[in-house]
Scaffold this active site. Structure first.
Site, PDB file in Angstrom:
ATOM      1  N   CYS A 177       0.808  -1.198   0.000  1.00 45.53           N
ATOM      2  CA  CYS A 177       0.000   0.000   0.000  1.00 45.53           C
ATOM      3  C   CYS A 177       0.842   1.249   0.000  1.00 45.53           C
ATOM      4  O   CYS A 177       2.064   1.215  -0.120  1.00 45.53           O
ATOM      5  CB  CYS A 177      -0.863   0.020   1.258  1.00 45.53           C
ATOM      6  SG  CYS A 177       0.113   0.290   2.743  1.00 45.53           S
TER       7      CYS A 177
ATOM      8  N   ASP B 277      -2.091  -9.624   8.333  1.00 40.75           N
ATOM      9  CA  ASP B 277      -0.830  -9.477   9.050  1.00 40.75           C
ATOM     10  C   ASP B 277      -0.734  -8.122   9.738  1.00 40.75           C
ATOM     11  O   ASP B 277       0.059  -7.947  10.667  1.00 40.75           O
ATOM     12  CB  ASP B 277       0.373  -9.717   8.129  1.00 40.75           C
ATOM     13  CG  ASP B 277       0.303  -8.967   6.816  1.00 40.75           C
ATOM     14  OD1 ASP B 277      -0.707  -8.298   6.549  1.00 40.75           O
ATOM     15  OD2 ASP B 277       1.274  -9.062   6.044  1.00 40.75           O
TER      16      ASP B 277
ATOM     17  N   LEU C 175       9.351 -12.314 -12.025  1.00 43.41           N
ATOM     18  CA  LEU C 175       9.974 -11.480 -13.052  1.00 43.41           C
ATOM     19  C   LEU C 175      11.254 -12.195 -13.481  1.00 43.41           C
ATOM     20  O   LEU C 175      12.215 -12.294 -12.716  1.00 43.41           O
ATOM     21  CB  LEU C 175      10.288 -10.087 -12.503  1.00 43.41           C
ATOM     22  CG  LEU C 175       9.105  -9.289 -11.956  1.00 43.41           C
ATOM     23  CD1 LEU C 175       9.560  -7.897 -11.510  1.00 43.41           C
ATOM     24  CD2 LEU C 175       7.987  -9.174 -12.986  1.00 43.41           C
TER      25      LEU C 175
ATOM     26  N   ILE D 181      11.032  -8.846 -20.321  1.00 38.33           N
ATOM     27  CA  ILE D 181      10.852  -7.667 -21.152  1.00 38.33           C
ATOM     28  C   ILE D 181      12.093  -7.436 -22.001  1.00 38.33           C
ATOM     29  O   ILE D 181      13.215  -7.765 -21.594  1.00 38.33           O
ATOM     30  CB  ILE D 181      10.557  -6.417 -20.287  1.00 38.33           C
ATOM     31  CG1 ILE D 181      10.064  -5.251 -21.166  1.00 38.33           C
ATOM     32  CG2 ILE D 181      11.763  -6.006 -19.457  1.00 38.33           C
ATOM     33  CD1 ILE D 181       9.457  -4.105 -20.376  1.00 38.33           C
TER      34      ILE D 181
ATOM     35  N   SER E   1      11.167 -11.507  -7.348  1.00 37.31           N
ATOM     36  CA  SER E   1      12.167 -10.890  -8.218  1.00 37.31           C
ATOM     37  C   SER E   1      13.558 -11.138  -7.631  1.00 37.31           C
ATOM     38  O   SER E   1      13.708 -11.359  -6.427  1.00 37.31           O
ATOM     39  CB  SER E   1      11.884  -9.387  -8.343  1.00 37.31           C
ATOM     40  OG  SER E   1      12.726  -8.782  -9.297  1.00 37.31           O
ATOM     41  N   GLY E   2      14.582 -11.069  -8.486  1.00 33.69           N
ATOM     42  CA  GLY E   2      15.921 -11.500  -8.101  1.00 33.69           C
ATOM     43  C   GLY E   2      16.855 -10.448  -7.563  1.00 33.69           C
ATOM     44  O   GLY E   2      18.058 -10.703  -7.441  1.00 33.69           O
TER      45      GLY E   2
END
Length: 596
Positions: free
Chosen positions: A4, A102, A269, A296, A372-373
């Site tokens: 958020c 949470d 990703l 991408i 993601s890495g």
């Protein structure tokens, strides 16, 4: 749970919090939380919130969350991966829950453990809690700074906070003059400005792994609650390389598994490099089928390739993922720059910012959560500046690091900035020296890894991914920054990380799980040729920004230096092959978009 945007105001002078200003800040955070909005005020404290629903999709998980029984109200941005285990523990202590979120676990945990609740949280988070009965406000940020928290303070009067710097500006009354030290950092460290500073004098950021307690009269105290130790321990003295590989593989498996917690699907990703490919392989071994993966690519420009589809395709085929190739033309890239700059909480020059913006836009159309890495290079020594530091003294290491990493040295800075922003001393080199000489790092390589993990990683790759993903209501989770994994990696001998051309431990683990052609390829970066090689519409955008009345009035840069760069737009690159003209143009574009 709600990924958020959060914001609020706390007053100290007896006045009521300005709910109108908080409403304006909330409006600026709409993209971060498209699923709902909430506000709360009680005299001198007001909170606002925008929600992206991922855990407990019902209204019971809405924020600001008020617990009247405990006298606590919270706003929270992030995800607590062990919230179910913590909830069970807290129920055992007699706490009753009205939601499955949470956020409520943080509230109950704070009631039970106080500020030490942060020690129990596995996840990424920034939260602010108001105590009804004492008037005290507590704010905290996760260990690796994955989730941001910006502050604007008028001593003795008020403090505002928000998930983004532009949201604070929307609230009004912020000093938007340029911080000369931050400008020096920006131009030295390819836009990295370490906390607590930002490029603007009137905005600061809560450092990672920090808790701040604010009393009703404005008095405050803060402490750092976590740091990794980059030293060897006696209990590991007999460990072989295989022992380290096994331990780190298990820690990474746990990190990836933790980040599957959601009431919606989780994708990946997939760049085609070792790090994201390893995440896909581990998820496949966890039993994930039909995993959504996204890559991408861009048009080649100036002889530079714009995609790595050949590698991401190998992984997608091997593990049978639901793979999405996203290709972007140069004109579309230029058109997206405006949105990317608008989504930046701070100016960021990395050429892949716009790539993450466009990728996040497309991915968010079909999924809400991805892994993601980011972080593997900093945690496991994947960059080229680490090997030269092996075996050298600390002062030599400082100079070696600066030569490889800094965009320009202090002497060159005099040619760039105007007299009003010029500094006699070199704050950027002094910062590196102080950090690398601090206790807790056994070797120069350890010190550089600590510096990059605590500073560069936080205010470049991690911030980039958070800003661009959240701008489209997409939550990005980063398993390589699981704090248990980071702690273990910090203890690992540097020579094991430097092996095999860098990330040796990770490559050894990768050979057990993913195809070798993805591991043994040359190291790549997210390629966006149109940003590293300026021409056409992107160059026009930069030229217009630097020639504008606003730029002239601000007077950041020496006109002769700007003319020099514009005469040969791609002729002056940084040691890391960044475009120096883009660095100046991006800062001016960001300031014109957000500050003046």
């Amino acid at each position: 749970m709600c990924m958020c945007g959060l914001c609020g105001e706390i007053t100290f002078d007896g006045s009521t919090a300005d709910t109108t200003a908080v409403t304006r800040m909330v409006e600026a955070l709409v993209p971060r939380g498209p699923d709902g909005q909430g506000s709360w005020s009680n005299g001198r404290v007001a909170f606002g919130h925008r929600r992206l629903s991922v855990i407990d999709l019902s209204t019971c998980g809405s924020q600001p969350m008020v617990d009247n029984e405990l006298g606590l109200t919270a706003v929270f941005n992030g995800c607590i991966y062990d919230y179910q285990e913590l909830r069970a523990e807290l129920e055992g202590h007699g706490y009753r829950f009205f939601s499955h979120s949470d956020t409520e676990v943080i509230l109950k945990g704070y009631a039970h453990w106080g500020v030490d609740v942060v020690q129990h949280l596995h996840g990424m988070f920034a939260f602010v809690i108001a105590e009804r009965d004492t008037g005290r406000v507590v704010m905290a940020r996760d260990r690796l700074g994955i989730k941001p928290l910006y502050l604007s303070e008028t001593p003795g009067k008020k403090l505002r906070f928000a998930s983004t710097l532009p949201a604070l500006l929307r609230g009004g009354g912020v000093d938007t003059s340029i911080d000369p030290v931050a400008l020096h950092h920006y131009l030295s460290w390819h836009a990295v400005v370490p906390a607590p500073r930002t490029i603007l004098n009137g905005v600061r950021k809560l450092p990672p792994a920090t808790v701040r307690v604010i009393e009703p009269d404005g008095a405050s105290r803060e402490h750092r609650y976590w740091e990794a130790t980059y030293e060897r321990r006696p209990e590991h003295a007999g460990w072989s390389a295989r022992d380290w590989e096994d331990a780190i593989e298990e820690a990474l498996r746990v990190a990836v598994r933790r980040r599957l917690v959601a009431d919606t699907p989780v994708g990946v990703l997939l760049s085609g490099g070792l790090d994201s490919s390893l995440i896909v392989g581990l998820l496949a071994q966890e039993g994930q089928r039909g995993l959504a993966t996204y890559s991408i690519g861009f048009e080649s420009v100036g002889g530079r390739e714009g995609d790595e589809f050949q590698y991401s395709d190998v992984i997608a085929e091997r593990f049978g993922t639901d793979h999405h190739r996203i290709r972007v033309g140069s004109d579309e890239l230029a058109g997206a720059l405006g949105h990317a700059i608008g989504a930046m909480a701070e100016p960021m020059v990395s050429h892949d910012v716009v790539a993450f913006d466009l990728l996040s836009e497309r991915v968010s159309q079909s999924i809400k959560v991805v892994q993601s890495g980011q972080g593997a290079d900093e945690v496991f020594a994947g960059y080229h500046w680490y090997p030269p530091l092996a075996g050298v003294g600390r002062e030599q290491a400082v100079q070696t690091y600066a030569k490889a990493f800094f965009d320009r040295d202090h002497a060159q800075m005099a040619r760039v900035v105007s007299d009003r922003y010029a500094l006699a001393e070199d704050p950027s080199l002094a910062f590196v020296r102080a950090h690398m000489e601090a206790a807790g790092a056994e070797t120069a390589v350890d010190a550089a890894l600590r510096l990059d993990s605590e500073i560069m990683l936080v205010d470049d790759p991690v911030k980039r991914v958070d800003n661009m993903s959240m701008a489209w209501g997409l939550e990005a989770r980063v398993p390589f920054l699981d704090h248990d994994l980071v702690e273990l990696a910090a203890l690992c001998p540097p020579e094991l990380k430097l092996a095999d051309g860098g990330k040796g431990v990770l490559k050894a683990i990768g050979r057990r799980i993913i195809p070798p052609e993805v591991i043994d390829r040359p190291k790549g970066y997210f390629p966006v040729p149109a940003i590293t090689h300026l021409q056409g519409k992107v160059l026009d955008l930069v030229r217009d920004a630097l020639a504008s009345d606003a730029a002239r009035d601000r007077g950041l840069f020496r006109p002769e230096y700007v003319r020099e760069l514009l005469a040969e737009p791609n002729g002056d690159l940084t040691p890391l092959r960044g475009n120096k003209l883009w660095q100046l143009g991006l800062l001016e574009l960001w300031l014109q978009t957000h500050a003046a």
